[in-house]
Every structure is written in C-alpha cells, then in structure tokens.
Write a protein that holds these residues in place. Structure first.
Motif, PDB file in Angstrom:
ATOM      1  N   GLN A  71       0.932  -1.210  -0.031  1.00  0.00           N
ATOM      2  CA  GLN A  71      -0.064  -0.124   0.005  1.00  0.00           C
ATOM      3  C   GLN A  71       1.037   1.162   0.128  1.00  0.00           C
ATOM      4  OE1 GLN A  71      -2.847  -0.482   3.092  1.00  0.00           O
ATOM      5  NE2 GLN A  71      -3.839  -1.914   2.352  1.00  0.00           N
ATOM      6  N   ARG A  72       1.972   1.192   0.839  1.00  0.00           N
ATOM      7  CA  ARG A  72       3.014   2.368   0.718  1.00  0.00           C
ATOM      8  C   ARG A  72       3.319   2.616  -0.544  1.00  0.00           C
ATOM      9  NH1 ARG A  72       5.974   1.493   6.363  1.00  0.00           N
ATOM     10  NH2 ARG A  72       4.367   2.324   7.850  1.00  0.00           N
ATOM     11  N   ILE A  73       3.868   1.473  -1.352  1.00  0.00           N
ATOM     12  CA  ILE A  73       4.492   1.695  -2.504  1.00  0.00           C
ATOM     13  C   ILE A  73       3.269   2.301  -3.588  1.00  0.00           C
ATOM     14  CG2 ILE A  73       5.133   0.246  -4.697  1.00  0.00           C
ATOM     15  CD1 ILE A  73       6.659  -1.622  -2.449  1.00  0.00           C
ATOM     16  N   GLU A  74       2.235   1.821  -3.567  1.00  0.00           N
ATOM     17  CA  GLU A  74       1.082   2.247  -4.387  1.00  0.00           C
ATOM     18  C   GLU A  74       0.580   3.705  -4.139  1.00  0.00           C
ATOM     19  OE1 GLU A  74      -1.044  -2.318  -4.873  1.00  0.00           O
ATOM     20  OE2 GLU A  74      -1.629  -0.880  -3.564  1.00  0.00           O
ATOM     21  N   ALA A  75       0.692   4.050  -3.193  1.00  0.00           N
ATOM     22  CA  ALA A  75       0.615   5.611  -2.625  1.00  0.00           C
ATOM     23  C   ALA A  75       1.694   6.424  -2.867  1.00  0.00           C
ATOM     24  CB  ALA A  75       0.003   5.527  -1.052  1.00  0.00           C
ATOM     25  N   ALA A  76       2.776   5.994  -3.252  1.00  0.00           N
ATOM     26  CA  ALA A  76       4.062   6.790  -3.306  1.00  0.00           C
ATOM     27  C   ALA A  76       3.799   7.993  -4.385  1.00  0.00           C
ATOM     28  CB  ALA A  76       5.160   6.131  -3.879  1.00  0.00           C
ATOM     29  N   ASP A  77       4.376   9.161  -4.099  1.00  0.00           N
ATOM     30  CA  ASP A  77       4.622  10.455  -5.206  1.00  0.00           C
ATOM     31  C   ASP A  77       5.758  10.178  -5.953  1.00  0.00           C
ATOM     32  OD1 ASP A  77       2.092  11.704  -4.346  1.00  0.00           O
ATOM     33  OD2 ASP A  77       3.358  12.748  -2.707  1.00  0.00           O
ATOM     34  N   LEU A  78       6.822   9.439  -5.188  1.00  0.00           N
ATOM     35  CA  LEU A  78       8.037   9.042  -5.893  1.00  0.00           C
ATOM     36  C   LEU A  78       8.606   7.462  -5.283  1.00  0.00           C
ATOM     37  CD1 LEU A  78      10.732   9.577  -7.776  1.00  0.00           C
ATOM     38  CD2 LEU A  78      11.771  10.746  -5.681  1.00  0.00           C
ATOM     39  N   LEU A  79       8.586   6.674  -6.204  1.00  0.00           N
ATOM     40  CA  LEU A  79       9.231   5.381  -5.794  1.00  0.00           C
ATOM     41  C   LEU A  79      10.844   5.394  -6.316  1.00  0.00           C
ATOM     42  CD1 LEU A  79       8.870   2.544  -4.761  1.00  0.00           C
ATOM     43  CD2 LEU A  79       8.257   1.838  -7.092  1.00  0.00           C
ATOM     44  N   VAL A  80      11.373   4.990  -5.333  1.00  0.00           N
ATOM     45  CA  VAL A  80      12.948   5.021  -5.735  1.00  0.00           C
ATOM     46  C   VAL A  80      13.069   3.149  -5.669  1.00  0.00           C
ATOM     47  CG1 VAL A  80      15.326   5.145  -4.887  1.00  0.00           C
ATOM     48  CG2 VAL A  80      13.723   7.068  -4.621  1.00  0.00           C
ATOM     49  N   ALA A  81      13.460   2.439  -6.803  1.00  0.00           N
ATOM     50  CA  ALA A  81      13.472   1.208  -6.646  1.00  0.00           C
ATOM     51  C   ALA A  81      15.005   0.777  -7.027  1.00  0.00           C
ATOM     52  CB  ALA A  81      12.517   0.507  -7.673  1.00  0.00           C
ATOM     53  N   ALA A  82      15.604  -0.079  -6.028  1.00  0.00           N
ATOM     54  CA  ALA A  82      16.855  -0.257  -6.298  1.00  0.00           C
ATOM     55  C   ALA A  82      16.973  -1.872  -5.862  1.00  0.00           C
ATOM     56  CB  ALA A  82      17.639   0.473  -5.111  1.00  0.00           C
ATOM     57  N   ALA A  83      17.807  -2.461  -6.680  1.00  0.00           N
ATOM     58  CA  ALA A  83      17.942  -3.819  -6.428  1.00  0.00           C
ATOM     59  C   ALA A  83      19.500  -4.197  -6.754  1.00  0.00           C
ATOM     60  CB  ALA A  83      17.333  -4.505  -7.273  1.00  0.00           C
ATOM     61  N   PRO A  84      20.018  -5.160  -6.057  1.00  0.00           N
ATOM     62  CA  PRO A  84      21.254  -5.751  -6.503  1.00  0.00           C
ATOM     63  C   PRO A  84      21.096  -6.576  -7.569  1.00  0.00           C
ATOM     64  CG  PRO A  84      20.398  -6.982  -4.401  1.00  0.00           C
ATOM     65  CD  PRO A  84      19.265  -5.847  -4.875  1.00  0.00           C
ATOM     66  N   VAL A  85      22.115  -6.683  -8.541  1.00  0.00           N
ATOM     67  CA  VAL A  85      22.132  -7.692  -9.590  1.00  0.00           C
ATOM     68  C   VAL A  85      22.505  -9.110  -8.855  1.00  0.00           C
ATOM     69  CG1 VAL A  85      23.297  -8.148 -11.746  1.00  0.00           C
ATOM     70  CG2 VAL A  85      22.672  -6.015 -11.235  1.00  0.00           C
ATOM     71  N   TYR A  86      21.686 -10.141  -9.508  1.00  0.00           N
ATOM     72  CA  TYR A  86      21.933 -11.456  -8.877  1.00  0.00           C
ATOM     73  C   TYR A  86      21.592 -12.245 -10.365  1.00  0.00           C
ATOM     74  CZ  TYR A  86      21.676 -15.901  -6.682  1.00  0.00           C
ATOM     75  OH  TYR A  86      21.877 -17.292  -6.232  1.00  0.00           O
ATOM     76  N   ARG A  87      22.852 -12.730 -10.843  1.00  0.00           N
ATOM     77  CA  ARG A  87      22.906 -13.846 -11.970  1.00  0.00           C
ATOM     78  C   ARG A  87      22.433 -12.951 -13.168  1.00  0.00           C
ATOM     79  NH1 ARG A  87      22.354 -20.144 -10.495  1.00  0.00           N
ATOM     80  NH2 ARG A  87      23.681 -19.810  -8.591  1.00  0.00           N
ATOM     81  N   GLY A  88      22.703 -11.722 -13.294  1.00  0.00           N
ATOM     82  CA  GLY A  88      22.284 -10.925 -14.498  1.00  0.00           C
ATOM     83  C   GLY A  88      20.765 -10.279 -14.258  1.00  0.00           C
ATOM     84  N   SER A  89      20.254 -10.248 -13.308  1.00  0.00           N
ATOM     85  CA  SER A  89      19.201  -9.658 -13.120  1.00  0.00           C
ATOM     86  C   SER A  89      18.760  -9.066 -11.686  1.00  0.00           C
ATOM     87  CB  SER A  89      17.856 -10.351 -13.817  1.00  0.00           C
ATOM     88  OG  SER A  89      16.867  -9.854 -13.801  1.00  0.00           O
ATOM     89  N   TYR A  90      17.574  -8.537 -11.405  1.00  0.00           N
ATOM     90  CA  TYR A  90      17.075  -8.374  -9.964  1.00  0.00           C
ATOM     91  C   TYR A  90      16.673  -9.599  -9.380  1.00  0.00           C
ATOM     92  CZ  TYR A  90      12.928  -8.182 -12.844  1.00  0.00           C
ATOM     93  OH  TYR A  90      12.005  -8.469 -13.785  1.00  0.00           O
ATOM     94  N   PRO A  91      16.758  -9.703  -7.965  1.00  0.00           N
ATOM     95  CA  PRO A  91      16.464 -11.036  -7.374  1.00  0.00           C
ATOM     96  C   PRO A  91      14.852 -11.316  -7.545  1.00  0.00           C
ATOM     97  CG  PRO A  91      17.536  -9.367  -5.800  1.00  0.00           C
ATOM     98  CD  PRO A  91      17.206  -8.700  -7.145  1.00  0.00           C
ATOM     99  N   GLY A  92      14.836 -12.774  -7.646  1.00  0.00           N
ATOM    100  CA  GLY A  92      13.353 -13.115  -7.737  1.00  0.00           C
ATOM    101  C   GLY A  92      12.194 -12.910  -6.941  1.00  0.00           C
ATOM    102  N   LEU A  93      12.872 -12.814  -5.538  1.00  0.00           N
ATOM    103  CA  LEU A  93      11.743 -12.054  -4.611  1.00  0.00           C
ATOM    104  C   LEU A  93      11.568 -10.818  -4.798  1.00  0.00           C
ATOM    105  CD1 LEU A  93      12.936 -14.085  -1.475  1.00  0.00           C
ATOM    106  CD2 LEU A  93      10.568 -14.148  -2.423  1.00  0.00           C
ATOM    107  N   PHE A  94      12.389  -9.803  -5.477  1.00  0.00           N
ATOM    108  CA  PHE A  94      12.095  -8.509  -5.748  1.00  0.00           C
ATOM    109  C   PHE A  94      11.044  -8.346  -6.769  1.00  0.00           C
ATOM    110  CE2 PHE A  94      12.718  -4.981  -8.487  1.00  0.00           C
ATOM    111  CZ  PHE A  94      12.646  -3.713  -7.557  1.00  0.00           C
ATOM    112  N   LYS A  95      11.150  -9.409  -7.854  1.00  0.00           N
ATOM    113  CA  LYS A  95      10.171  -9.230  -8.844  1.00  0.00           C
ATOM    114  C   LYS A  95       8.703  -9.955  -8.030  1.00  0.00           C
ATOM    115  CE  LYS A  95       8.383 -10.061 -12.970  1.00  0.00           C
ATOM    116  NZ  LYS A  95       7.145 -10.660 -12.864  1.00  0.00           N
ATOM    117  N   HIS A  96       8.748 -10.883  -7.405  1.00  0.00           N
ATOM    118  CA  HIS A  96       7.651 -11.301  -6.606  1.00  0.00           C
ATOM    119  C   HIS A  96       6.757 -10.331  -5.904  1.00  0.00           C
ATOM    120  CE1 HIS A  96       5.157 -14.714  -5.410  1.00  0.00           C
ATOM    121  NE2 HIS A  96       5.442 -14.576  -4.152  1.00  0.00           N
TER     122      HIS A  96
END
Length: 191
Positions: A71-96
């Motif tokens: 709900q906080r993410i959905e109500a953001a005026d600005l979202l800063v989305a940061a992820a570490p690279v894991y095997r060439g992409s973002y982590p699976g749980l981030f995508k989940h």
C-alpha cells in the motif's frame, strides 16, 4: 501532489546487511533528493519480509506487514526502486513483490531506478530489466538511473566522484519531474 512528497524507497536485496551497497546507494540518493524536495521517506527493505513473501502465491495470502508495504508503494509520489544484480538480473523475490502491486496502482508514478552489481558488466540491468518491469505497470521511469559497483564505495561512503555526480544528476532530474518549474532548467551533462 501534496506539498510534502511521499517518497518510498524499495531496497530489493533479499539478504539483510548494514553494509549492503544497495542500501548505501539508496541512502545517498535520498540525501540528494532531500536537498531538492520537501519529502517524507519510507524505506521498504525486502530482506525482513522475504521469507513470508516467498510463501504467498497471491496478494490475499500476504502477511499484514507485506500488505502495508504494498500500500505504501502504491501511494508513493516518487518510488525509488533499487536492487542488487543477481545472476544478470534483479532477485526473484524482488520481482515477486512487484508482481503483487496493483496493475494500475503506479500509472504515471515517477520511479527512480538504481542497481548495484559486482562489475560494470551488469550496468545495463537498469535499462534491460528494471525499466521494462516498471514500464509494464505504466509507471514513469525517470530517464537517469544509477548503477554502482563495489569499487564505487569505501568505508560505507560513495568514494567515486563519477558516481557522486550521477547521483546528484539523477536527484536533480527527479526533482524536475516532481516540482512545477517556472522555466525549464538547462540541461546539465556529465560524462
């Protein structure tokens, strides 16, 4: 948007660490944004909710603290989305977690993208992985993303002048998208 902007920083590292480069990068981005914007910041770290998030197959199954984060993410005026690279992409749980965001909840929401990786080989993760992910949700992915490697940090601080300049530029451009401007600001370029 209200006079105090709701900024949500999503740190997509599934493992907790006070020395997380992704977390350090987000803190530096937020410092630069604070110089330009009047904002209330909420940090959402994936690590503390990762195990319970992984057990949920739909949004109806998530624990209350995960629902609150969504709900906080959905109500953001600005979202800063940061992820570490894991095997060439973002982590699976981030995508989940992102999969549970309402399909129209981020329409036109500005998203500042950032990533960290072990080497420069992964620098395109922002444009080839993160940007399409948030574009699918019709978010407004800001044009300047920030990528950092281990070599950019020293003693918990950004030691690279090039990265410092990139962070400042990303914050400047993000602020330009969020604040009404009397006249367009001149473009400032960095190498």
């Amino acid at each position: 948007m209200s006079s105090v902007l709701k900024v949500v920083a999503l740190i997509g590292s599934p493992t907790a660490s006070a020395n997380s480069r992704t977390l350090l990068l987000v803190h530096h981005l937020l410092e630069q944004l604070r110089l330009r914007l009047h904002m209330d910041v909420q940090l959402i770290e994936l690590a503390p909710i990762a195990r319970s998030l992984g057990q949920a197959l739909s949004r109806d199954e998530v624990e209350p603290r995960i629902e609150q984060a969504l709900q906080r993410i959905e109500a953001a005026d600005l979202l800063v989305a940061a992820a570490p690279v894991y095997r060439g992409s973002y982590p699976g749980l981030f995508k989940h977690l992102v999969d549970f965001i309402g399909l129209e909840a981020l329409v036109d929401t500005p998203v500042l993208l950032a990533a960290t990786g072990g080497s420069e080989r992964h620098a395109l993760v922002i444009d080839h992985q993160l940007r399409p992910l948030f574009s699918f949700l019709q978010a407004h992915t800001l044009p300047i993303g920030v990528y950092a490697t281990a070599a950019d940090f020293s003693d918990g601080q950004v030691s690279s002048t090039a990265l410092q300049a990139r962070i400042a530029l990303a914050a400047e451009r993000a602020a330009g998208h969020l604040l009404p401007a009397a006249a367009p600001a001149p473009l400032r370029r960095i190498a």
